[in-house]
Design a protein around this motif. Structure first.
Motif, short mmCIF file in Angstrom:
data_model
loop_
_atom_site.label_atom_id
_atom_site.label_comp_id
_atom_site.label_asym_id
_atom_site.label_seq_id
_atom_site.Cartn_x
_atom_site.Cartn_y
_atom_site.Cartn_z
N THR A 8 0.85 -1.18 0.00
CA THR A 8 0.00 0.00 0.00
C THR A 8 0.89 1.23 0.00
O THR A 8 2.11 1.13 -0.01
N ARG A 9 0.28 2.39 0.03
CA ARG A 9 1.01 3.65 0.04
C ARG A 9 0.07 4.76 0.48
O ARG A 9 -1.15 4.64 0.30
N PRO A 10 0.59 5.83 1.06
CA PRO A 10 -0.25 7.00 1.30
C PRO A 10 -0.51 7.74 -0.01
O PRO A 10 0.26 7.63 -0.96
N GLY A 11 -1.60 8.48 -0.06
CA GLY A 11 -1.94 9.21 -1.27
C GLY A 11 -2.63 8.34 -2.29
O GLY A 11 -3.24 7.32 -1.96
N PRO A 12 -2.54 8.70 -3.58
CA PRO A 12 -3.21 7.90 -4.61
C PRO A 12 -2.71 6.46 -4.63
O PRO A 12 -1.51 6.22 -4.70
N VAL A 13 -3.63 5.52 -4.57
CA VAL A 13 -3.25 4.11 -4.55
C VAL A 13 -3.85 3.33 -5.72
O VAL A 13 -3.31 2.32 -6.13
N ASN B 196 6.35 11.47 -17.76
CA ASN B 196 6.31 11.43 -16.29
C ASN B 196 4.89 11.39 -15.75
O ASN B 196 4.67 11.53 -14.55
N GLN B 197 3.91 11.23 -16.63
CA GLN B 197 2.51 11.15 -16.24
C GLN B 197 1.95 9.78 -16.59
O GLN B 197 2.61 8.98 -17.28
N SER B 198 0.73 9.51 -16.12
CA SER B 198 0.17 8.17 -16.27
C SER B 198 -1.25 8.24 -16.80
O SER B 198 -2.07 9.01 -16.30
N TRP C 182 3.97 3.05 -6.96
CA TRP C 182 3.15 3.98 -7.73
C TRP C 182 1.70 3.52 -7.67
O TRP C 182 1.41 2.36 -7.34
N PRO C 183 0.75 4.39 -7.99
CA PRO C 183 -0.66 3.97 -7.99
C PRO C 183 -0.90 2.88 -9.02
O PRO C 183 -0.35 2.92 -10.12
N LEU C 184 -1.72 1.93 -8.67
CA LEU C 184 -2.08 0.87 -9.60
C LEU C 184 -3.03 1.39 -10.66
O LEU C 184 -3.83 2.31 -10.41
N ALA C 185 -2.98 0.79 -11.85
CA ALA C 185 -3.85 1.24 -12.94
C ALA C 185 -5.28 0.78 -12.75
O ALA C 185 -6.20 1.33 -13.36
N SER D 199 9.28 -3.72 -9.11
CA SER D 199 9.57 -2.97 -10.34
C SER D 199 8.48 -3.16 -11.39
O SER D 199 8.62 -2.69 -12.51
N GLY D 200 7.41 -3.83 -11.00
CA GLY D 200 6.26 -3.96 -11.89
C GLY D 200 6.20 -5.25 -12.68
O GLY D 200 5.34 -5.39 -13.56
N GLU D 201 7.09 -6.21 -12.40
CA GLU D 201 7.11 -7.46 -13.14
C GLU D 201 6.40 -8.57 -12.36
O GLU D 201 6.48 -8.64 -11.14
N LEU D 202 5.72 -9.45 -13.10
CA LEU D 202 5.09 -10.62 -12.52
C LEU D 202 5.67 -11.87 -13.18
O LEU D 202 6.13 -11.80 -14.32
N PRO D 203 5.64 -12.99 -12.50
CA PRO D 203 6.12 -14.23 -13.13
C PRO D 203 5.35 -14.52 -14.42
O PRO D 203 4.14 -14.29 -14.51
N ALA D 204 6.05 -15.01 -15.42
CA ALA D 204 5.43 -15.29 -16.72
C ALA D 204 4.28 -16.28 -16.54
O ALA D 204 4.43 -17.31 -15.89
#
Length: 433
Positions: free
Chosen positions: A190-195, A244-246, A344-347, A386-391
């Motif tokens: 989790t994180r504070p702010g936008p999640v 730098n934006q999403s 970072w916030p999840l999509a 870093s955003g990677e998941l097992p194949a």
């Protein structure tokens, strides 16, 4: 901040309850229901809450269920689980896989599956309510257990909040929620702010002039127009949003025509947009509408497009101070090393934040793991961050998605109790064994 004067055995007896909780999970997984159709699920929840001793109210905001349990004076904490399934045909091959169907809002019969883990959310919250009921001498305050319908269409939280919620139930001091996902069992992030991102969805009707497939010169082909719109929309993020934006723009549905030699009169698209910043959201929405209308004009469409909003989910934002407390509770329940900062916030998107907004109180949302840790290997956590998941690992909304039941339920119950204890508890929970 934690009151450490008394150690609360809120997890005592949980291991003995896990078989019945796993049986409950399998039953819920086998019988998913679409948004605002969760009548069987709601009945199962209400019966379980009443058996545990909770004051239970059904039909809140449609099919929602609310349980209230008091244990002396103290804070009021809201714990939330969502309970609707998705129109997905299950392909897990599990012995308790869903084969159910339902009629969707468009009148179509569709397969239904718990492809997002809401059955796990319900099971974990019922596990937590059972522990709270069994150990009322070990905590102080009031817990509101909220089982929400219709998260997938973004309408359930608002419907429950608008159904006289604060007139009927105690006002919470904080709203807590969790979501299972493709993380190793035992890990929470989790994180504070936008999640989680904001989400906007639209239905787009594009109008042409139909005719024979052999004489396109006498028509305005909406299929070609739709194709042009789909391709041009891909430039919104790549050419109008900074690096730098999403933002994400997805055309998830396209329909036109019925025969190969007939040019139809119209085509329909369904578009979904995800953003994590209000200004970026405004730019993306404007660009999408501009492109749709411009492509229609360029094609010589006889009528302007119709753009109809379908769903709108707000940006999910965690209150900073409440997140710090909740993280302390998660660490006490799962272990320090198991609770990681979300970089970072999840999509993905949620309507959970509507509760905190409607009630004017802070809220905290976290994600917990439901996947076999062995799939992640020695460097799995670093890759995960870093955003990677097992194949090949199925993710939420996949027809192959299903958490590992037993250990996921145990950790999900502990996580919810650990966070809740930061408000109603008088000591930290013992760590998971």
């Amino acid at each position: 901040m934690t009151n450490t004067t008394t150690r609360l055995p809120l997890t005592d007896g949980l291991e003995a309850r896990l078989p019945e909780l796993e049986a409950l999970y399998r039953d819920l997984h086998r019988h998913p229901e679409l948004a605002f159709q969760e009548r069987r699920t709601a009945a199962v929840i209400a019966a379980e809450l009443r058996a545990q001793g909770w004051d239970t109210t059904e039909h809140v905001g449609g099919t929602g269920v609310v349980g209230v349990l008091r244990s002396g004076d103290g804070p009021v904490v809201l714990l939330r689980a969502d309970m609707d399934g998705l129109p997905v045909r299950e392909a897990t091959g599990l012995p308790y896989a869903s084969t159910d169907t339902a009629v969707d809002p468009d009148g179509e019969e569709v397969p239904v599956m718990h492809a997002c883990g809401h059955d796990m959310h319900v099971t974990c919250l019922l596990g937590a309510t059972g522990q709270l009921a069994a150990h009322r001498d070990a905590w102080r305050g009031t817990v509101v257990a909220l089982f929400q319908p219709a998260e997938e269409n973004g309408e359930g939280a608002a419907a429950m909040a608008a159904d006289g919620f604060l007139d009927r139930f105690p006002r919470p001091e904080v709203c807590l929620g969790q979501h299972v996902g493709p993380l190793p069992v035992g890990v929470a992030v989790t994180r504070p702010g936008p999640v989680m991102s904001a989400s906007d969805s639209f239905r787009v009707r594009l109008f042409g002039r139909g005719g024979h497939g052999s004489s396109p010169e006498h028509t305005v082909d909406p299929v070609v127009l739709a194709a042009a719109v789909v391709m041009r929309l891909q430039t919104v993020v790549s050419r109008e949003i900074g690096a730098n934006q999403s933002a994400v723009v997805t055309v998830g549905s396209i329909h036109a025509g019925t025969r190969q030699n007939v040019i139809p009169d119209e085509a329909e698209l369904k578009v979904n947009i995800r953003t994590t910043d209000a200004r970026v959201r405004g730019r993306v929405l404007s660009a999408v509408e501009r492109i749709i209308r411009a492509e229609a004009a360029a094609s010589g469409a006889p009528k302007d497009p119709e753009i109809t909003p379908l769903t709108a989910l707000p940006l999910t934002v965690n209150d900073a101070q409440a997140t710090e407390r909740a993280v302390a509770g998660l660490r006490s329940a799962l272990g320090d090393a198991a609770v990681l900062p979300l970089p970072w916030p999840l999509a993905g998107s949620e309507d959970f934040g509507n509760f905190g907004t409607a009630f004017g109180v802070p809220s905290v949302f976290w994600h917990f793991g439901g996947a076999d840790p062995e799939l992640f290997g020695e460097d799995g956590i670093a890759a995960l961050m870093s955003g990677e998941l097992p194949a090949g690992l199925p993710t939420n909304h996949s027809p192959y998605y299903a958490p590992v039941p037993g250990p996921t339920i145990d950790r999900g119950v502990r996580a919810m109790l650990g966070a809740a204890a930061q408000w109603v508890g008088t000591d930290r929970l013992p760590p998971a064994r």
